[in-house]
Design an enzyme around this catalytic site. Structure first.
Site, mmCIF file in Angstrom:
data_model
loop_
_atom_site.group_PDB
_atom_site.id
_atom_site.type_symbol
_atom_site.label_atom_id
_atom_site.label_comp_id
_atom_site.label_asym_id
_atom_site.label_seq_id
_atom_site.Cartn_x
_atom_site.Cartn_y
_atom_site.Cartn_z
ATOM 1 N N CYS A 88 0.614 -1.078 -0.083
ATOM 2 C CA CYS A 88 -0.363 -0.041 0.240
ATOM 3 C C CYS A 88 1.108 0.934 -0.216
ATOM 4 C CB CYS A 88 -0.921 0.114 1.417
ATOM 5 S SG CYS A 88 -2.589 -1.312 1.507
ATOM 6 N N TYR A 276 -6.610 -6.657 -26.378
ATOM 7 C CA TYR A 276 -6.473 -7.390 -25.441
ATOM 8 C C TYR A 276 -7.581 -7.435 -24.340
ATOM 9 C CZ TYR A 276 -2.523 -4.436 -26.892
ATOM 10 O OH TYR A 276 -1.447 -3.980 -27.764
ATOM 11 N N CYS A 371 -4.553 1.073 -16.817
ATOM 12 C CA CYS A 371 -3.924 0.785 -16.041
ATOM 13 C C CYS A 371 -3.156 1.494 -15.142
ATOM 14 C CB CYS A 371 -4.331 -0.630 -15.106
ATOM 15 S SG CYS A 371 -3.251 -1.626 -15.891
HETATM 16 C C1 LIG Z 1 -5.941 -5.253 -18.553
HETATM 17 S S1 LIG Z 1 -6.339 -7.005 -19.442
HETATM 18 C C2 LIG Z 1 -7.312 -6.887 -19.916
HETATM 19 C C3 LIG Z 1 -8.934 -8.052 -20.416
HETATM 20 C C4 LIG Z 1 -9.539 -7.570 -20.115
HETATM 21 N N1 LIG Z 1 -10.284 -6.797 -21.287
HETATM 22 C C5 LIG Z 1 -10.966 -7.439 -19.462
HETATM 23 O O1 LIG Z 1 -11.370 -6.470 -19.177
HETATM 24 O O2 LIG Z 1 -10.945 -8.242 -18.183
HETATM 25 C C6 LIG Z 1 -4.961 -7.104 -20.724
HETATM 26 C C7 LIG Z 1 -4.798 -8.082 -21.496
HETATM 27 O O3 LIG Z 1 -4.036 -8.360 -22.745
HETATM 28 C C8 LIG Z 1 -3.160 -9.488 -23.054
HETATM 29 N N2 LIG Z 1 -2.144 -9.195 -23.524
HETATM 30 C C9 LIG Z 1 -1.535 -8.830 -23.214
HETATM 31 N N3 LIG Z 1 -0.180 -8.579 -24.242
HETATM 32 C C10 LIG Z 1 -1.006 -8.920 -25.301
HETATM 33 C C11 LIG Z 1 -0.725 -8.623 -26.812
HETATM 34 N N4 LIG Z 1 0.409 -8.444 -26.857
HETATM 35 N N5 LIG Z 1 -1.341 -9.370 -27.124
HETATM 36 C C12 LIG Z 1 -2.587 -9.707 -26.953
HETATM 37 N N6 LIG Z 1 -3.200 -9.427 -25.896
HETATM 38 C C13 LIG Z 1 -1.963 -9.450 -24.945
HETATM 39 C C14 LIG Z 1 -3.188 -9.655 -20.864
HETATM 40 O O4 LIG Z 1 -2.784 -11.806 -21.942
HETATM 41 C C15 LIG Z 1 -4.870 -9.570 -20.519
HETATM 42 O O5 LIG Z 1 -5.623 -10.658 -20.959
#
Ligand SMILES: C[S@@+](CC[C@H](N)C(=O)[O-])C[C@H]1O[C@@H](n2cnc3c(N)ncnc32)[C@H](O)[C@@H]1O
Length: 415
Positions: A88, A276, A371
Site C-alpha cells: 500500500c 487485449y 491501468c
Molecule cells: C488489462 S488485461 C484486460 C483484459 C480484458 N479487457 C478485461 O477487461 O478483463 C490485458 C490483457 O491483454 C493480454 N495481452 C497482453 N499482451 C498482449 C498482446 N501483446 N497481445 C494480445 N493480448 C495481450 C493479457 O493476456 C490480458 O488478458
C-alpha cells in the site's frame, strides 16, 4: 541492493511538495528531488534516505511527521509504514484525499507526457462501491526460503510476514494459507470470484536462466479449489481460469464496461475491434450494444483467456474471438473497417507502433481502458501528434490505498 549515493542513510528535514506517480511525494534537497513515501503535500517531515544512486533524485521514507496534513489518518493496517509492507502507498491518507492525489497525478502525467491540460475533461477520480478495505479478490503472497508467506517491502525482495492483508476480501486477505508453510514455492496465490470459495495457486520457480537480476516467470498451478471462478458483469456470467486475468476489485469490471459504453457509445450494426480482450468482460458489453446486426472481433494472446472468452461468448455468434498478439500486422490482417476500436492493454500501454496502426484504421472513436496513466498519456500523445483529439477522460479508484488508478478515455479522429 542499491548502489550507494551521498545521502543514503541520512536523515533530512523536508517540506513536502506534490504527489509523484508511484505513491510518493516530491521534496527538494540541495537542488535534488527526493521522492518521499508515507507523507502528504504540505507536510514537514523527517525523512530517512533509503535509496540514493547519486543522480538527480533519491528515495526516502518519512519516519517522523513534524507538521501533519489535515488529510492524514492513522493507517488501519499495522504492517503499513516506513520499512514495512510495500503493498500500500496511501494507508495514511483519508479516502477523498487519496482520490484527489490520484487525480493530481493523472493530470500531471498528461501535462508532462502528452502536453495536454486535461483539467476540463477529468472531473476527479471516481469512487467504487465497497470502501477502502476488503476489496482485493486476488493476493499473491511471496514465500521466503523457509517457506513462510508474506508480502514484499517496497522496492525490495525482502518479505514482511503478515497474518492478514486488510485489502483482501474475505478468505483472500485472511487466507488460511498465511498460517501454513510453503517450502520450495516462490509464492502462494489466493483468488476468488463473486462467490466465497477460493482457489489456491502455487508459484514455483520457472525454467530458464536468471536474466539481469530477474527471475524467469513462475510456473503457476492450482493446488486447491475450483479451476475456474465465476464473475458477473452487466447480468452476464463469466467463468474464468482461476489463474487468468480478471479485474481485482469486485466492482471494477462492470464499472469499466459501463464507462466504456458511455464513452464510445457503440451503435447497433457497428463493427468493433476489442484488443487485449482477456476473458471477454468488455467484449460482451460491446456485443450487447452493437446487437446481432453488428460484429465484434476480440484479440487476445493468452491461450487460457481465449478459451474462456470462446466459452463465455459462445451464445453471441456476431462475436469472433481470435487468438494472437496485438501487433500492427495482426490489426491489418483482421481485414475489417472498424467503427470503434477498444483497447485495454497491460501496464506498458500499446506503444507507438500499435497506436499508429489503430489510427490508420480511422474508426470513428477509439476507447482506451488504462491501468497506468503514464502509458495512457504516452499513447494519447501518439494520437494527438496526428491530429486526433482526446474527447473523454474518466478515472476510477479501483485500487484504494495504493497509488494505482484506472482510466477510461476516448480519442476521435481529425475532421
Ligand atoms: C488489462 S488485461 C484486460 C483484459 C480484458 N479487457 C478485461 O477487461 O478483463 C490485458 C490483457 O491483454 C493480454 N495481452 C497482453 N499482451 C498482449 C498482446 N501483446 N497481445 C494480445 N493480448 C495481450 C493479457 O493476456 C490480458 O488478458
Amino acid at each position: 541492493m542499491a548502489e550507494s549515493g551521498p545521502l543514503l542513510g541520512h536523515t533530512l528535514d523536508l517540506t513536502i511538495g506534490p504527489p509523484a506517480h508511484g505513491g510518493s511525494c516530491v521534496a527538494r534537497h540541495e537542488g535534488r528531488a527526493v521522492f518521499v513515501r508515507h507523507t502528504l503535500p504540505g507536510e514537514r517531515v523527517r525523512a530517512l534516505v533509503t535509496e540514493d544512486r547519486g543522480g538527480a533524485f533519491c528515495f526516502a521514507d518519512a519516519v517522523e511527521i513534524l507538521a501533519a496534513s489535515l488529510d492524514r489518518v492513522v493507517a488501519p493496517c499495522r504492517f503499513a509504514g516506513p520499512g514495512a509492507c510495500g503493498g500500500c502507498d496511501w494507508q495514511h491518507v483519508a479516502g477523498a484525499a487519496q482520490r484527489a492525489l490520484k487525480a493530481t497525478v493523472v493530470r500531471d502525467q498528461f501535462t508532462r507526457l502528452a502536453h495536454l491540460d486535461v483539467t476540463g475533461l477529468l472531473a476527479g477520480v471516481e469512487e467504487l462501491p465497497g470502501g477502502l478495505l476488503g476489496w482485493r479478490t486476488r493476493n499473491i503472497y511471496a514465500v521466503d526460503r523457509t517457506g513462510a508467506p508474506g508480502l514484499r517491502r517496497h522496492r525490495s525482495h525482502e518479505i514482511v510476514h503478515v497474518d492478514a492483508c486488510l485489502l483482501g476480501a474475505e478468505h483472500v486477505g485472511d487466507a488460511a494459507a498465511l498460517a501454513d508453510s510453503w517450502p520450495g514455492l516462490t509464492g502462494v496465490e489466493v483468488a476468488r470470484g463473486d462467490g466465497v470459495e477460493v482457489t489456491l495457486l502455487a508459484h514455483r520457480p520457472g525454467p530458464g536462466r536468471q536474466a539481469r537480476g530477474r527471475r524467469p516467470p513462475d510456473r503457476v498451478d492450482v493446488v486447491a479449489g475450483p479451476q475456474t471462478l465465476a464473475h458477473r458483469v452487466l447480468d452476464r456470467e463469466f467463468e474464468v481460469a482461476a489463474g487468468g486475468f480478471w479485474q481485482v476489485h469486485p466492482a471494477a469490471a462492470e464499472t469499466f464496461a459501463r464507462a466504456l459504453l458511455d464513452t464510445v457509445a457503440p451503435r447497433p450494426g457497428e463493427t468493433v475491434i476489442d484488443l487485449y480482450a482477456g476473458a471477454g468482460a468488455l467484449t460482451a458489453a460491446l456485443a450487447g450494444a452493437v446487437t446481432a446486426t453488428g460484429h465484434v472481433i476480440s484479440l487476445e494472446s493468452h491461450p487460457a483467456a481465449v478459451a474462456d472468452a470462446q466459452r463465455n461468448l459462445a451464445d453471441l455468434p456476431w462475436v469472433e474471438v481470435q487468438r494472437g498478439r496485438v501487433e500492427p500486422a495482426a490489426i491489418e490482417a483482421l481485414g475489417v473497417r472498424p467503427d470503434v476500436i477498444v483497447l485495454d492493454p497491460p501496464r506498458a500501454g500499446a506503444g507507438r507502433a500499435v497506436l499508429e496502426a489503430l489510427l490508420a484504421q480511422r474508426p470513428r472513436v477509439i476507447g482506451y481502458v488504462a491501468c497506468d496513466p503514464a502509458a495512457l498519456a504516452r499513447d494519447v500523445a501518439t494520437a494527438t501528434a496526428q491530429g486526433w483529439r482526446l474527447t473523454a477522460l474518466r478515472a476510477f479508484d479501483a485500487f484504494p490505498m495504493t497509488h494505482h488508478v484506472e482510466c477510461v478515455a476516448s480519442l476521435e479522429p481529425p475532421a
